[in-house]
Scaffold this motif. Structure first.
Motif, mmCIF file in Angstrom:
data_model
loop_
_atom_site.group_PDB
_atom_site.id
_atom_site.type_symbol
_atom_site.label_atom_id
_atom_site.label_comp_id
_atom_site.label_asym_id
_atom_site.label_seq_id
_atom_site.Cartn_x
_atom_site.Cartn_y
_atom_site.Cartn_z
ATOM 1 N N VAL A 87 0.325 -14.651 2.735
ATOM 2 C CA VAL A 87 0.296 -13.162 2.975
ATOM 3 C C VAL A 87 -0.174 -12.295 2.110
ATOM 4 O O VAL A 87 -0.887 -11.364 2.372
ATOM 5 C CB VAL A 87 1.887 -12.817 3.603
ATOM 6 C CG1 VAL A 87 1.712 -11.427 3.687
ATOM 7 C CG2 VAL A 87 2.138 -13.536 4.810
ATOM 8 N N GLU A 88 0.419 -12.457 0.725
ATOM 9 C CA GLU A 88 -0.177 -11.487 -0.283
ATOM 10 C C GLU A 88 -1.644 -11.657 -0.357
ATOM 11 O O GLU A 88 -2.272 -10.724 -0.670
ATOM 12 C CB GLU A 88 0.848 -11.821 -1.592
ATOM 13 C CG GLU A 88 0.392 -11.009 -2.654
ATOM 14 C CD GLU A 88 1.178 -11.371 -4.162
ATOM 15 O OE1 GLU A 88 1.091 -10.533 -4.835
ATOM 16 O OE2 GLU A 88 1.674 -12.335 -4.091
ATOM 17 N N ARG A 89 -2.116 -12.758 -0.447
ATOM 18 C CA ARG A 89 -3.462 -13.014 -0.837
ATOM 19 C C ARG A 89 -4.360 -12.194 0.214
ATOM 20 O O ARG A 89 -5.411 -11.634 -0.125
ATOM 21 C CB ARG A 89 -3.823 -14.494 -1.011
ATOM 22 C CG ARG A 89 -5.467 -14.830 -1.155
ATOM 23 C CD ARG A 89 -5.776 -16.448 -1.243
ATOM 24 N NE ARG A 89 -5.341 -16.601 -2.583
ATOM 25 C CZ ARG A 89 -5.432 -17.915 -3.258
ATOM 26 N NH1 ARG A 89 -6.253 -18.766 -2.395
ATOM 27 N NH2 ARG A 89 -5.036 -18.286 -4.225
ATOM 28 N N LEU A 90 -3.687 -12.529 1.505
ATOM 29 C CA LEU A 90 -4.839 -12.053 2.751
ATOM 30 C C LEU A 90 -4.712 -10.431 2.675
ATOM 31 O O LEU A 90 -5.537 -9.857 3.073
ATOM 32 C CB LEU A 90 -4.345 -12.520 3.954
ATOM 33 C CG LEU A 90 -4.581 -13.953 4.129
ATOM 34 C CD1 LEU A 90 -3.821 -14.518 5.329
ATOM 35 C CD2 LEU A 90 -6.111 -13.998 4.598
ATOM 36 N N ARG A 91 -3.548 -9.810 2.347
ATOM 37 C CA ARG A 91 -3.271 -8.530 2.200
ATOM 38 C C ARG A 91 -4.043 -8.010 1.083
ATOM 39 O O ARG A 91 -4.656 -6.893 1.522
ATOM 40 C CB ARG A 91 -1.774 -8.102 1.872
ATOM 41 C CG ARG A 91 -1.549 -6.761 1.565
ATOM 42 C CD ARG A 91 -0.115 -6.437 1.216
ATOM 43 N NE ARG A 91 0.180 -6.954 0.043
ATOM 44 C CZ ARG A 91 0.256 -6.659 -1.099
ATOM 45 N NH1 ARG A 91 -0.502 -5.498 -1.362
ATOM 46 N NH2 ARG A 91 0.672 -7.197 -2.248
ATOM 47 N N ARG A 92 -4.312 -8.719 0.029
ATOM 48 C CA ARG A 92 -4.953 -7.864 -1.008
ATOM 49 C C ARG A 92 -6.577 -7.947 -0.791
ATOM 50 O O ARG A 92 -7.249 -7.312 -1.051
ATOM 51 C CB ARG A 92 -4.766 -8.724 -2.361
ATOM 52 C CG ARG A 92 -3.309 -8.457 -3.033
ATOM 53 C CD ARG A 92 -3.231 -9.385 -4.294
ATOM 54 N NE ARG A 92 -1.995 -9.207 -4.870
ATOM 55 C CZ ARG A 92 -1.568 -8.113 -5.630
ATOM 56 N NH1 ARG A 92 -2.267 -6.930 -5.778
ATOM 57 N NH2 ARG A 92 -0.218 -8.157 -6.073
ATOM 58 N N ALA A 93 -6.838 -8.891 -0.208
ATOM 59 C CA ALA A 93 -8.210 -9.376 0.424
ATOM 60 C C ALA A 93 -8.749 -8.164 1.313
ATOM 61 O O ALA A 93 -9.849 -7.856 1.355
ATOM 62 C CB ALA A 93 -8.538 -10.402 1.159
ATOM 63 N N SER A 123 -2.230 -2.027 0.768
ATOM 64 C CA SER A 123 -0.865 -2.022 -0.042
ATOM 65 C C SER A 123 -0.014 -2.508 0.784
ATOM 66 O O SER A 123 0.140 -2.654 1.987
ATOM 67 C CB SER A 123 -0.375 -0.453 -0.463
ATOM 68 O OG SER A 123 -0.158 0.234 0.748
ATOM 69 N N ARG A 124 1.403 -2.853 0.103
ATOM 70 C CA ARG A 124 2.513 -3.312 0.794
ATOM 71 C C ARG A 124 2.902 -2.409 1.973
ATOM 72 O O ARG A 124 3.244 -2.616 2.877
ATOM 73 C CB ARG A 124 3.533 -3.744 0.051
ATOM 74 C CG ARG A 124 3.460 -5.073 -0.639
ATOM 75 C CD ARG A 124 4.436 -5.383 -1.677
ATOM 76 N NE ARG A 124 4.532 -6.819 -2.244
ATOM 77 C CZ ARG A 124 4.991 -7.242 -3.435
ATOM 78 N NH1 ARG A 124 5.957 -6.451 -4.118
ATOM 79 N NH2 ARG A 124 4.882 -8.452 -3.941
ATOM 80 N N GLU A 125 3.066 -1.082 1.393
ATOM 81 C CA GLU A 125 3.360 -0.065 2.164
ATOM 82 C C GLU A 125 2.675 0.212 3.560
ATOM 83 O O GLU A 125 3.055 0.345 4.656
ATOM 84 C CB GLU A 125 3.672 1.140 1.391
ATOM 85 C CG GLU A 125 4.678 1.293 0.214
ATOM 86 C CD GLU A 125 4.203 0.230 -0.783
ATOM 87 O OE1 GLU A 125 3.110 0.026 -1.074
ATOM 88 O OE2 GLU A 125 5.122 0.118 -1.474
ATOM 89 N N ARG A 126 1.296 -0.047 3.221
ATOM 90 C CA ARG A 126 0.252 0.106 4.400
ATOM 91 C C ARG A 126 0.475 -0.806 5.502
ATOM 92 O O ARG A 126 0.440 -0.787 6.593
ATOM 93 C CB ARG A 126 -1.184 0.138 3.910
ATOM 94 C CG ARG A 126 -2.245 0.598 4.847
ATOM 95 C CD ARG A 126 -1.793 1.684 6.000
ATOM 96 N NE ARG A 126 -2.711 1.956 7.034
ATOM 97 C CZ ARG A 126 -2.331 2.536 8.179
ATOM 98 N NH1 ARG A 126 -1.128 3.297 8.194
ATOM 99 N NH2 ARG A 126 -3.332 2.809 9.153
ATOM 100 N N LEU A 127 0.546 -2.160 4.738
ATOM 101 C CA LEU A 127 0.640 -3.133 5.865
ATOM 102 C C LEU A 127 2.077 -3.315 6.632
ATOM 103 O O LEU A 127 1.940 -3.489 7.537
ATOM 104 C CB LEU A 127 0.675 -4.699 4.983
ATOM 105 C CG LEU A 127 0.840 -5.849 5.882
ATOM 106 C CD1 LEU A 127 -0.305 -5.912 6.775
ATOM 107 C CD2 LEU A 127 0.920 -7.088 4.747
ATOM 108 N N ALA A 128 3.087 -2.695 5.672
ATOM 109 C CA ALA A 128 4.400 -2.815 6.564
ATOM 110 C C ALA A 128 4.255 -1.691 7.663
ATOM 111 O O ALA A 128 4.851 -1.775 8.725
ATOM 112 C CB ALA A 128 5.467 -2.148 5.498
ATOM 113 N N GLU A 142 6.704 -11.803 0.520
ATOM 114 C CA GLU A 142 5.708 -12.278 -0.513
ATOM 115 C C GLU A 142 6.266 -12.868 -1.506
ATOM 116 O O GLU A 142 5.444 -14.008 -2.163
ATOM 117 C CB GLU A 142 4.743 -11.127 -0.907
ATOM 118 C CG GLU A 142 3.637 -10.485 0.204
ATOM 119 C CD GLU A 142 3.013 -9.634 -0.102
ATOM 120 O OE1 GLU A 142 2.210 -9.118 0.402
ATOM 121 O OE2 GLU A 142 3.116 -9.023 -1.405
ATOM 122 N N ASN A 143 7.358 -12.597 -2.090
ATOM 123 C CA ASN A 143 7.997 -13.016 -3.344
ATOM 124 C C ASN A 143 8.882 -14.431 -2.887
ATOM 125 O O ASN A 143 9.544 -14.967 -3.809
ATOM 126 C CB ASN A 143 8.654 -12.274 -4.099
ATOM 127 C CG ASN A 143 9.919 -11.451 -3.365
ATOM 128 O OD1 ASN A 143 10.392 -12.048 -2.676
ATOM 129 N ND2 ASN A 143 10.250 -10.293 -3.946
#
Length: 403
Positions: free
Chosen positions: A12-18, A22-27, A41-42
């Motif tokens: 999830v973290e890798r795809l989000r960064r790609a 940001s975490r806030e925007r994805l949320a 993610e953690n």
């Protein structure tokens, strides 16, 4: 040295960064809280199927195996999990193109709708009992809305909207998203045709829950704001049902903000509390909504959990006697929320204890809750040896096919 496979959270973290999010925007776009995305993610929280379905469209994922790993291939299309879903689906798609005979009187229909909601809130097996009555209730209210005229038709339309709302409550956790959207749209159409502000506001409340669930929280807030503006002018002189509706809208606003990590949730929650305390009699309980002083406290716990604050959730829950919650279904969900709070802190024995209490209160609330299913599955794998057998038994009970 062989590379270790990525965990779902790392994927999830890798795809989000790609995707440049940001975490806030994805949320925000997925309808999850920033804390939930962070914990996924953690690795502090497992990636559930429901969360994966909410995240996937915004991460460019079409096969959930991209999130869970190459050994997993999951469809994004949910499957019905309750035996009565097919009967409810047939009732929803029976359009009564040709219709004749005498419709039921509005007074009879009101009693039938109220009885169905009472069953929903008092039965330990609310989905099974609602599934048994919904096909007939939908048929009777659809016929009445078609055959009555004048004021009787307007009343029948408002009651038809309530029947659709009950169908949405029944379908919400069964994975049949298209049917949920159908009930929302039909409920709003019936309410608008009834030209009844209370019915329209109630339909908006139900629509907002679905918008939030599919990551359209901003739209949910807009629609709820419109409904609030429709109701507020009538509260001072309109009686308890208007105040009840206004409080329920603010509770929905609070939870919607909490799911996106917005601390402004507490302002809406406090407004709901003030409306209940100042405009509703002591001991008041809404027949269909269950709006009441204890329900306001239940929402405080839910908001704290969704804001990722287990200490605040526990503080809010400490003064709330679960026996005071005027709905078996809501009481079961309350124990699930407390289990989520314990799960956030890694307290596995407490999580298991609370899930067992939830199941004892309302077995179907636990069986069909995605959050409860996820926690039970993880406990079966990760609970300490002293309670693992009990965790495995719980997971088996709530995941076995319904009879």
């Amino acid at each position: 040295m062989v590379d270790q496979p990525l965990s779902p959270g790392q994927r999830v973290e890798r795809l989000r960064r790609a995707a440049g999010l940001s975490r806030e925007r994805l949320a925000s776009v997925s309808g999850l809280s920033p804390t939930t995305v962070k914990f996924i993610e953690n690795g502090r929280r497992s990636l559930t199927l429901r969360a994966a379905q909410q995240l996937a469209p915004h991460l460019g994922v079409h096969d959930l195996g991209d999130l869970f790993g190459p050994a997993v291939s999951l469809s994004l299309d949910g499957r019905a999990s309750h035996p009565a879903v097919d009967d409810v689906r047939r009732a929803l798609t029976a359009w009564h193109i040709t219709i004749s005979g005498e419709p039921e009187r509005p007074e009879y229909l009101r009693g039938a709708v109220d009885s169905a909601w009472q069953t929903w809130h008092t039965s330990r097996h609310q989905r099974t009992e609602a599934g048994a009555v919904l096909p007939g209730l939908l048929d009777a209210t659809q016929r009445a809305a078609r055959l009555h005229t004048g004021q009787d038709r307007r009343i029948s339309l408002a009651l038809l909207a309530q029947a659709y709302h009950l169908a949405q409550a029944y379908l919400a956790w069964h994975g049949d998203r298209e049917l949920c959207w159908l009930t929302v749209d039909r409920g709003m159409t019936a309410a608008l045709d009834a030209d009844d502000p209370l019915a329209i506001a109630q339909a908006t409340w139900y629509g907002a829950h679905l918008l939030r669930a599919v990551g359209r929280g901003d739209e949910a807030l807009e629609r709820l704001g419109e409904a609030r503006a429709l109701i507020e002018p009538h509260v001072a002189d309109g009686g308890t049902e208007w105040a009840e509706m206004l409080a329920d809208l603010h509770l929905c606003l609070a939870l919607t903000r909490a799911r996106t990590g917005d601390q402004g949730a507490w302002a809406d929650w406090d407004t709901a509390r003030q409306v209940v305390e100042r405009a509703l009699p002591a001991g008041y309980v809404g027949l269909r909504t269950r709006v009441s002083r204890p329900l306001v406290d239940v929402y405080a716990v839910m908001c704290a959990v969704d804001l990722g604050d287990p200490d605040e959730a526990q503080r809010r829950a400490h003064a709330l006697d679960p026996a005071s919650i005027p709905s078996t279904e809501r009481r079961g969900r309350h124990f699930v929320e407390l289990a989520r709070s314990a799960d956030l802190e890694g307290a596995r024995e407490a999580t298991l204890h609370l899930l067992v209490r939830a199941e004892a209160t309302s077995p179907e609330t636990v069986r069909y809750s995605p959050a409860a299913q996820d926690m039970a599955a993880r406990l079966a794998r990760e609970a300490p040896a002293s309670v693992r057998a009990e965790a495995v038994e719980l997971a088996q009970r709530i995941t076995s096919p319904p009879q």
